[in-house]
Every structure is written in C-alpha cells, then in structure tokens.
Design a protein around this motif. Sequence first.
Motif, PDB file in Angstrom:
ATOM      1  N   THR A 121       0.813  -1.226   0.000  1.00  0.00           N
ATOM      2  CA  THR A 121       0.000   0.000   0.000  1.00  0.00           C
ATOM      3  C   THR A 121       0.840   1.266   0.000  1.00  0.00           C
ATOM      4  OG1 THR A 121      -1.053  -1.184   1.854  1.00  0.00           O
ATOM      5  CG2 THR A 121      -2.229   0.636   0.958  1.00  0.00           C
ATOM      6  N   THR A 122       1.886   1.265   0.842  1.00  0.00           N
ATOM      7  CA  THR A 122       2.654   2.487   1.090  1.00  0.00           C
ATOM      8  C   THR A 122       4.157   2.259   0.924  1.00  0.00           C
ATOM      9  OG1 THR A 122       0.990   3.074   2.743  1.00  0.00           O
ATOM     10  CG2 THR A 122       3.025   4.347   2.775  1.00  0.00           C
ATOM     11  N   PHE A 123       4.812   3.261   0.350  1.00  0.00           N
ATOM     12  CA  PHE A 123       6.270   3.274   0.288  1.00  0.00           C
ATOM     13  C   PHE A 123       6.823   3.979   1.526  1.00  0.00           C
ATOM     14  CE2 PHE A 123       5.313   2.675  -4.171  1.00  0.00           C
ATOM     15  CZ  PHE A 123       6.348   1.881  -4.635  1.00  0.00           C
ATOM     16  N   THR A 124       7.836   3.382   2.147  1.00  0.00           N
ATOM     17  CA  THR A 124       8.505   3.982   3.297  1.00  0.00           C
ATOM     18  C   THR A 124      10.001   4.031   3.021  1.00  0.00           C
ATOM     19  OG1 THR A 124       6.858   3.030   4.782  1.00  0.00           O
ATOM     20  CG2 THR A 124       8.894   3.855   5.782  1.00  0.00           C
ATOM     21  N   ARG A 125      10.588   5.217   3.064  1.00  0.00           N
ATOM     22  CA  ARG A 125      12.025   5.356   2.824  1.00  0.00           C
ATOM     23  C   ARG A 125      12.805   4.899   4.051  1.00  0.00           C
ATOM     24  NH1 ARG A 125      11.882  11.290  -0.200  1.00  0.00           N
ATOM     25  NH2 ARG A 125      10.530  10.601  -1.907  1.00  0.00           N
ATOM     26  N   VAL A 126      13.962   4.296   3.810  1.00  0.00           N
ATOM     27  CA  VAL A 126      14.819   3.805   4.884  1.00  0.00           C
ATOM     28  C   VAL A 126      15.847   4.887   5.214  1.00  0.00           C
ATOM     29  CG1 VAL A 126      16.432   1.992   5.578  1.00  0.00           C
ATOM     30  CG2 VAL A 126      14.491   1.440   4.072  1.00  0.00           C
ATOM     31  N   PRO A 127      15.716   5.571   6.351  1.00  0.00           N
ATOM     32  CA  PRO A 127      16.574   6.729   6.637  1.00  0.00           C
ATOM     33  C   PRO A 127      18.054   6.388   6.750  1.00  0.00           C
ATOM     34  CG  PRO A 127      15.240   6.153   8.565  1.00  0.00           C
ATOM     35  CD  PRO A 127      14.714   5.361   7.416  1.00  0.00           C
ATOM     36  N   GLN A 128      18.360   5.171   7.197  1.00  0.00           N
ATOM     37  CA  GLN A 128      19.767   4.774   7.378  1.00  0.00           C
ATOM     38  C   GLN A 128      20.521   4.670   6.047  1.00  0.00           C
ATOM     39  OE1 GLN A 128      17.136   3.276   8.692  1.00  0.00           O
ATOM     40  NE2 GLN A 128      17.397   3.086  10.910  1.00  0.00           N
ATOM     41  N   LEU A 129      19.786   4.612   4.944  1.00  0.00           N
ATOM     42  CA  LEU A 129      20.419   4.489   3.631  1.00  0.00           C
ATOM     43  C   LEU A 129      20.193   5.718   2.756  1.00  0.00           C
ATOM     44  CD1 LEU A 129      19.417   0.768   3.055  1.00  0.00           C
ATOM     45  CD2 LEU A 129      21.762   1.605   3.314  1.00  0.00           C
ATOM     46  N   ALA A 130      19.697   6.786   3.340  1.00  0.00           N
ATOM     47  CA  ALA A 130      19.415   8.006   2.583  1.00  0.00           C
ATOM     48  C   ALA A 130      20.668   8.509   1.883  1.00  0.00           C
ATOM     49  CB  ALA A 130      18.876   9.089   3.519  1.00  0.00           C
ATOM     50  N   GLY A 131      20.554   8.757   0.593  1.00  0.00           N
ATOM     51  CA  GLY A 131      21.665   9.292  -0.192  1.00  0.00           C
ATOM     52  C   GLY A 131      22.608   8.253  -0.758  1.00  0.00           C
ATOM     53  N   SER A 132      22.460   6.993  -0.356  1.00  0.00           N
ATOM     54  CA  SER A 132      23.369   5.937  -0.822  1.00  0.00           C
ATOM     55  C   SER A 132      22.937   5.391  -2.180  1.00  0.00           C
ATOM     56  CB  SER A 132      23.402   4.773   0.173  1.00  0.00           C
ATOM     57  OG  SER A 132      23.938   5.171   1.403  1.00  0.00           O
ATOM     58  N   LEU A 133      23.925   5.169  -3.060  1.00  0.00           N
ATOM     59  CA  LEU A 133      23.663   4.455  -4.299  1.00  0.00           C
ATOM     60  C   LEU A 133      23.667   2.966  -3.960  1.00  0.00           C
ATOM     61  CD1 LEU A 133      25.364   5.084  -7.758  1.00  0.00           C
ATOM     62  CD2 LEU A 133      24.686   2.820  -6.988  1.00  0.00           C
ATOM     63  N   VAL A 134      22.517   2.341  -4.050  1.00  0.00           N
ATOM     64  CA  VAL A 134      22.366   0.936  -3.649  1.00  0.00           C
ATOM     65  C   VAL A 134      22.307   0.071  -4.901  1.00  0.00           C
ATOM     66  CG1 VAL A 134      20.932  -0.715  -2.408  1.00  0.00           C
ATOM     67  CG2 VAL A 134      21.227   1.597  -1.515  1.00  0.00           C
ATOM     68  N   THR A 135      23.297  -0.799  -5.048  1.00  0.00           N
ATOM     69  CA  THR A 135      23.456  -1.604  -6.254  1.00  0.00           C
ATOM     70  C   THR A 135      22.833  -2.983  -6.158  1.00  0.00           C
ATOM     71  OG1 THR A 135      25.589  -2.317  -5.405  1.00  0.00           O
ATOM     72  CG2 THR A 135      25.597  -0.432  -6.900  1.00  0.00           C
ATOM     73  N   CYS A 136      22.727  -3.523  -4.937  1.00  0.00           N
ATOM     74  CA  CYS A 136      22.217  -4.887  -4.764  1.00  0.00           C
ATOM     75  C   CYS A 136      21.709  -5.071  -3.340  1.00  0.00           C
ATOM     76  CB  CYS A 136      23.302  -5.921  -5.077  1.00  0.00           C
ATOM     77  SG  CYS A 136      24.856  -5.693  -4.172  1.00  0.00           S
ATOM     78  N   MET A 137      20.829  -6.059  -3.157  1.00  0.00           N
ATOM     79  CA  MET A 137      20.250  -6.334  -1.840  1.00  0.00           C
ATOM     80  C   MET A 137      20.127  -7.836  -1.653  1.00  0.00           C
ATOM     81  SD  MET A 137      17.259  -3.391  -1.668  1.00  0.00           S
ATOM     82  CE  MET A 137      16.464  -3.922  -3.191  1.00  0.00           C
TER      83      MET A 137
END
Length: 268
Positions: free
Chosen positions: A91-107
């Motif tokens: 339903t809702t998107f929630t941003r993860v503050p601990q990763l704010a600004g990071s270029l995330v390539t894989c999870m």
Amino acid sequence: DGMSRYDGRFHNYDQATYQLADNDVFCILQDRAENMWFGTANGVTRCGRRFWDTFRVPDGLPDNTVRCMLQDRAGIIWFGTDRGVSRFDSTTFTRVPQLAGSLVTCMLQDRAGDMWFGTQDGVRRSDRAGWHTLRTADGLAGNYVFCMTQDHAGNLWFGTDRGVSRYDGSSWRTFRTADGLADSTVYCMTQDRTGNLWFGTGQGVSRFDGSTFDRFRADGLADTTISSMVQDSVGNLWFVTSSGATRYDGVHPRTFTTADGLVSNRVR
C-alpha cells in the motif's frame, strides 16, 4: 530500448507500446502475487494481469533510478535506487533513513533474515542489533559492491571492484586474479544447481568449484564484460552483456542478438 521476454522466441516490450516507465530497464522482479516489477531509469512499473502502474519519487521512492529490487520473507518489496532505499508493503512506500543518499546496487536477505545492502561505499547490514557498515578495513575486497549471494553452505559472497570476498560469519577470504578469478571487477554472481559458483567480471566468466577457478574468457561469450547472469528452470546459464545474451547448457554456448529478435544487444 525496452525489454525482452523469451519462451523459445522473443517478445519485446517498450515504452511506446506498453505503459513502461522508461525503456532503460535495470532490474526485474516477479512478486508472490505474480505481478511483474520493472525497475527503470525513471521509476518502477508494476504489471498485473489487467493493469500497469508506475511509481516515482512523489509516491515514496528516494530516486527515480531503480537499480535493484527484492521481496523479503514477509512479502515486503525493497527498492534500491541511486539515492537510497524504499520499502513497499503493498500500500505504502517507506524510505529507509539509514540508507538516505546511498547508491544501492544490490540487496540480499540472508537465512537468518538479516538484510544486506551493497553500495558504492561498502555493505550495510540490518539485523536485530541495528545497523552495521562493512568496508575494506573489515575484510571486504573493495568498497564498491556490485553483487551479493549466499551459497548453499551459508557463506556470503560479495562481488566488488577489487575482487570477490567470502564471509562465513566470522572470517573473510578474498579472491582476485592471482587466485584464478578472470578479473578483479566482479559485476554478478550465481550458484548453480550442482553447487558451483559463477562470477561475471570485466574479462569474462569464472567458475569456482569450492577449491579452484576455471576461466571462460572468449569461449563463445557475446562479450567479455558480463553485467548479469541467471540459471533458468531447465539448468541453462544465461550471461548478459552489452553485445547480446549467451545461453550455456554446460557444453555449447549460444549467443542471441537483435538478429534473433532481442530488443537490443545492450542487455542488463
């Protein structure tokens, strides 16, 4: 140029014909409800049986360039972007503050349920104790992390710009060209059904059987720079390049290009 689906022949999809957010597609995910998600350079598109919809920054994404996606055990879908991560609970998107600004390539979600995020500045891990950062000083081969996997024995592998590292939960081991790796820039990896690990690099493919590396450089590959790889339902390995896609059945490689119906030779 869009995307291609292969079922013995290619079916192509683009922004002009379908409601795709952008023709530059970085990643694809099928969720448990069998919806298809396409991460692009201009948002993420969800395709259901009777609908297409697109989500962007105003909907809760940190950035419109979506590099990777993952659905966790609880059904939450995670989106890694050029400026952080968002979680979607249907339903809702929630941003993860601990990763704010990071270029995330894989999870990756490991067997214990911990979440791992590969970035251009190391690996971030989220577990019950909180958030942790792992870099070269901790044992990682390089700080730019392109890919991750967990093998059948539970070891975690990290492909970086300076080799591949294996972490068993307590100690690290790094492999580079001196150990038999085709190249120290490792863009992608997968473990096949028999337990071999395959690494796509800037100079071909390496296979690791648990003790030694075999190198595949120009042995029928479309190109030597491998951007992604996957094993399909019948056991074929697919190696993706900027000059087409190569299918390997364990004996014979076959390359597919636009001449075979692929939407573009530049494949991710």
